[in-house]
Design an enzyme around this catalytic site. Structure first.
Site, PDB file in Angstrom:
ATOM      1  NE  ARG A 166      -2.115  -0.442   5.203  1.00 32.87           N
ATOM      2  CZ  ARG A 166      -2.245  -0.664   6.499  1.00 32.87           C
ATOM      3  NH1 ARG A 166      -3.226  -0.116   7.158  1.00 32.87           N
ATOM      4  NH2 ARG A 166      -1.391  -1.444   7.134  1.00 32.87           N
ATOM      5  CB  SER A 208      -0.920  -0.003   1.209  1.00 33.86           C
ATOM      6  OG  SER A 208      -0.214  -0.307   2.373  1.00 33.86           O
ATOM      7  CD  GLN A 220       3.204   1.856   4.159  1.00 37.45           C
ATOM      8  OE1 GLN A 220       3.980   1.829   5.090  1.00 37.45           O
ATOM      9  NE2 GLN A 220       2.509   0.810   3.772  1.00 37.45           N
ATOM     10  CE  LYS A 235       6.332   1.098  10.514  1.00 36.10           C
ATOM     11  NZ  LYS A 235       5.441   0.567   9.500  1.00 36.10           N
ATOM     12  CG  HIS A 259       4.874   5.203   8.559  1.00 36.89           C
ATOM     13  ND1 HIS A 259       4.018   4.142   8.611  1.00 36.89           N
ATOM     14  CD2 HIS A 259       5.765   4.922   7.594  1.00 36.89           C
ATOM     15  CE1 HIS A 259       4.408   3.238   7.721  1.00 36.89           C
ATOM     16  NE2 HIS A 259       5.464   3.689   7.092  1.00 36.89           N
ATOM     17  CE  LYS A 277      -3.340  -4.886   5.855  1.00 37.06           C
ATOM     18  NZ  LYS A 277      -1.970  -4.716   6.312  1.00 37.06           N
ATOM     19  CD  GLU A 336       8.638   2.680   6.787  1.00 38.67           C
ATOM     20  OE1 GLU A 336       8.227   1.919   7.676  1.00 38.67           O
ATOM     21  OE2 GLU A 336       8.070   2.792   5.701  1.00 38.67           O
ATOM     22  CG  HIS A 385       6.844   5.305   2.190  1.00 41.13           C
ATOM     23  ND1 HIS A 385       6.430   6.130   3.194  1.00 41.13           N
ATOM     24  CD2 HIS A 385       6.843   4.063   2.716  1.00 41.13           C
ATOM     25  CE1 HIS A 385       6.199   5.416   4.293  1.00 41.13           C
ATOM     26  NE2 HIS A 385       6.434   4.149   4.019  1.00 41.13           N
TER      27      HIS A 385
END
Ligand SMILES: [Zn+2]
Length: 434
Positions: free
Chosen positions: A301, A108, A110, A135, A112, A307, A137, A282
């Site tokens: 998302r 997906s 998304q 989050k 954060h 989802k 990453e 991303h």
């Protein structure tokens, strides 16, 4: 028993975008690490290996099956170190989560949340936002990796809006015109007035795409895909191929517009990395990566997902950065606290939860020592064979094969030895104020 250096087994996730069966490096690693327990099911996707103490998939001690989270909780000072406990105010958790991902089709699109937004979302909707942490990453390519990362430069987006009828149609003539007339191109200073105006315009376009009624998504995407076959020159070769491939991964999805037409398509070669700040948009498309993140599972998302999508939150939260894709890549730094054969690459993003050290011993019978680090660390072997031991303690020697994972306590000096050419490890660690 001493827990200064010991082998652990990681949990894994069978998300449907993972590579299938033993084609997945996640399946291979999980099986190698624990062959008596993990049989690879040839029909199942193996998407993610989770190394850390995160509640939904805590790693376990290899010999006894004791949860790493329990071990940490029993002796937090030894496992985390005083500095990390003070900084993150937790005596239960390692501040980072290290993963291996084996991506067979697009995940997906998304972003954060940052800490403040994560707390708000978790309070309001704990089911969809399971914790209150941010989050950030980082993705390190193990094989060639393909992904979406940040928005395209605005000139590029403008030109696509001008050329592609389906894109124009869903955005509407008025906004297409306004975007074209009002964006500042060329060199725009970050955080200048021009930059703010650019981001606002980009947000309006993105919001329009994300709020397209479901009833129109199917027809618009269908026409878009058709046009890539009828008039490929409008898109250019790479974009055509990308749209067609995404259509086969995830048919008739809004991601064809908000992903393929709006985001940078980025390729990382093995060894290259990218760091994603909180609120950066991303998506991962293909490849094997080592990924490290702050211990959290909060995702907002946008597309390519069955989802829950939280469109208003997403449109509102993004950074809307529109830099060239090369600017998003991270360069490895030299690590000065190791010596011996081979070399290290340090990937150290501008946050305190984690950094990742890649160690390469490129010939047989090599030895490399790494000084004690000031916080907890987890090391995974991704290639080759050898051993790991506490320096000067021959009896602590443990075998290393691809997929073997080790926890190393703070301040423990280790030595890696290669028994094959090309022995590679990745080690995530947390050091405060380094
Ligand atoms: Zn992500």
């Amino acid at each position: 028993m001493s827990y200064r250096l010991f082998q652990i087994d990681a949990g894994f996730q069978n998300y449907e975008w993972g590579n299938i069966g033993s084609k997945s490096v996640v399946a291979q690693f999980a099986h190698n690490s624990n062959p008596s327990k993990i049989e690879i099911d040839p029909s199942l996707p193996y998407a993610e290996l989770w190394m850390g103490t995160h509640q939904s998939k805590a790693s376990v001690e290899h010999k006894t099956g004791t949860s790493l989270q329990e071990l940490v909780e029993k002796s937090p000072e030894e496992f985390l170190g005083a500095q990390v406990i003070n900084k993150f105010r937790s005596t239960r958790e390692i501040p980072f989560l290290l993963k291996v991902l084996s991506i067979g089709k697009v995940l997906s699109i998304q972003a954060h949340p940052d800490k403040e937004l994560a707390q708000k979302l978790h309070f309001r909707d704990p089911k969809n936002y399971p914790d209150d942490n941010h989050k950030p990453e980082m993705a390190l390519a193990v094989t060639e990796f393909e992904g979406f990362c940040g928005f395209k430069p605005l000139e590029e987006l403008d030109s696509l809006l001008q050329k592609i009828p389906e894109f124009r149609e869903i955005i509407g003539e008025e906004l297409v015109h306004m975007f074209h007339e009002n964006i500042f191109t060329g060199k725009v200073e970050m955080n200048s007035q021009e930059d703010h105006k650019n981001r606002k315009l980009l947000q309006q376009v993105f919001s329009k795409v994300m709020n397209l009624p479901d009833s129109r998504v199917y027809t618009s995407t269908k026409l878009l895909v058709k046009r890539t076959y009828d008039e490929p020159e409008l898109f250019g070769h790479d974009l055509c191929k990308l749209i067609q491939k995404m259509q086969s991964d995830f048919p008739y999805d809004i991601g064809l517009f908000c992903g393929c037409l709006m985001l940078n398509h980025c390729i990382l070669q093995p060894g290259e990395a990218m760091f994603l700040q909180a609120r950066d948009i991303h998506a991962y498309i293909r490849g094997d990566i080592v990924e490290c993140m702050a211990a959290s599972d909060n995702v907002v998302r946008a597309g390519f997902t069955p989802k829950f999508k939280d469109v208003d939150v997403l449109v509102d939260m993004l950074t809307y950065s529109y830099e060239d894709v090369e600017m998003q890549k991270m360069r490895p730094e030299i690590f000065t606290r190791s010596h011996g054969d081979g070399y290290d690459n340090l990937y150290d993003p501008p946050i305190e939860e984690f950094a990742v050290l890649q160690t390469i011993l490129n010939k047989k019978d090599g030895r490399r020592e790494v000084e004690g680090l000031r916080g907890p660390s987890i090391l995974i072997v991704t290639k080759g064979e050898g051993t790991i031991q506490i320096q000067d303690e021959n009896d602590s020697k443990l075998n290393c094969r691809p997929g073997f994972i080790f926890f190393i306590q703070p301040e423990v000096k280790i030595q890696l030895r290669s028994s094959s050419d090309d022995f590679v490890t990745y080690r995530a660690f947390c050091e405060v104020n380094h």
